[in-house]
Design a protein around this motif. Structure first.
Motif, PDB file in Angstrom:
ATOM      1  N   TYR A 122       0.800  -1.224   0.000  1.00 21.93           N
ATOM      2  CA  TYR A 122       0.000   0.000   0.000  1.00 21.93           C
ATOM      3  C   TYR A 122       0.835   1.278   0.000  1.00 21.93           C
ATOM      4  O   TYR A 122       0.323   2.343  -0.329  1.00 21.93           O
TER       5      TYR A 122
ATOM      6  N   ASP B  64       1.928   7.138  -0.829  1.00 25.51           N
ATOM      7  CA  ASP B  64       0.725   6.359  -1.129  1.00 25.51           C
ATOM      8  C   ASP B  64       0.870   5.782  -2.534  1.00 25.51           C
ATOM      9  O   ASP B  64       1.006   6.520  -3.508  1.00 25.51           O
TER      10      ASP B  64
ATOM     11  N   GLU C  53      -1.291   4.418  -4.420  1.00 27.41           N
ATOM     12  CA  GLU C  53      -2.405   4.722  -5.314  1.00 27.41           C
ATOM     13  C   GLU C  53      -2.263   6.087  -5.965  1.00 27.41           C
ATOM     14  O   GLU C  53      -2.583   6.260  -7.141  1.00 27.41           O
ATOM     15  N   THR C  54      -1.793   7.060  -5.198  1.00 33.52           N
ATOM     16  CA  THR C  54      -1.724   8.427  -5.705  1.00 33.52           C
ATOM     17  C   THR C  54      -0.313   8.863  -6.076  1.00 33.52           C
ATOM     18  O   THR C  54      -0.135   9.842  -6.810  1.00 33.52           O
TER      19      THR C  54
END
Length: 242
Positions: A37, A99, A101-102
């Motif tokens: 993650y 992060d 994801e970003t």
């Protein structure tokens, strides 16, 4: 709390267990750590400072900085000055939490008080923005540093210290598997205040069970479709220890 004794010497005094062939450990490297993650990267002001300032600015007020030696920051320039000093430091060795994801930096934490001769190290300067609090990335960031310290570098002891009045930090230490060791009274003066310091630790013999608990917690199967955990980290660590 029991005191560990290994044997008795020629004077019939109890002495600690032997540590065969002990050698000083290496210093933590300035290399990234990647998980499911998040990724930890050595703090770099050019790459991370703007993201971090904006992430911290998401907070409604300055309460996250009450028990920190720095902050809150009135503007980006003030944060840049602090981050610039942190980025060139080797002890503490600050890391940005990215992060996956970003791709944005959303918090920081550091390895510090590095005692390579004795295999002792502390995690500190934990500054989590609202974007990383209570997320899988926030927990995984702690696990990635622990795994580096114990599995990669072979340290014997991993410490967590905080203001004894900082209840959230004390709860976090217990959640992550640290053992409470006591209070050092009037240990520090910071921001014009006296601090009693709460000490916590994990030692290498405890790490395998704690590691199993983290690995189980971090699996996708441990979260429902709404992202809620099915089993708590502390419970998984307790079960692994049992």
């Amino acid at each position: 709390m029991t005191v560990q004794a290994g044997a008795f010497n020629e004077f019939d005094q109890p002495v600690g267990p032997e540590v065969p062939a002990w050698k000083p450990r290496a210093q933590p490297p300035r290399t990234p750590l990647t998980g499911r993650y998040c990724r930890l990267e050595p703090l770099d002001v050019e790459r991370h400072a703007r993201d971090l300032y904006e992430a911290y600015a998401c907070a409604e007020d300055g309460r996250d900085w009450t028990y920190m030696s720095t902050g809150p920051f009135s503007d980006f320039e003030a944060y840049w000055d602090t981050a610039s000093r942190q980025a060139v430091s080797s002890d503490p060795l600050h890391h940005a939490i990215i992060d996956l994801e970003t791709g944005r930096a959303i918090g920081t934490l550091a390895l510090m008080r590095i005692d390579a001769a004795n295999g002792v190290i502390e995690v500190g300067h934990v500054a989590y923005s609202p974007l990383v609090k209570r997320t899988r990335a926030g927990t995984e960031a702690q696990y990635l540093l622990m795994r580096r310290v114990f599995d990669e570098l072979g340290y014997r002891r991993y410490e967590w210290k905080c203001d004894a009045l900082n209840a959230p930090s004390r709860r976090a230490a217990l959640r992550y598997g640290f053992q409470f060791e006591g209070i050092f009274r009037q240990a520090i003066v910071y921001k014009g205040r006296s601090r009693d310091t709460a000490w916590f630790s994990i030692v290498d013999g405890e790490w395998p069970a704690i590691s199993r608990g983290f690995e189980q917690w971090l699996t996708s199967e441990n979260f429902d479709r709404n992202g809620r955990q099915r089993a708590a980290l502390a419970d998984l660590i307790a079960a692994a220890r049992a």
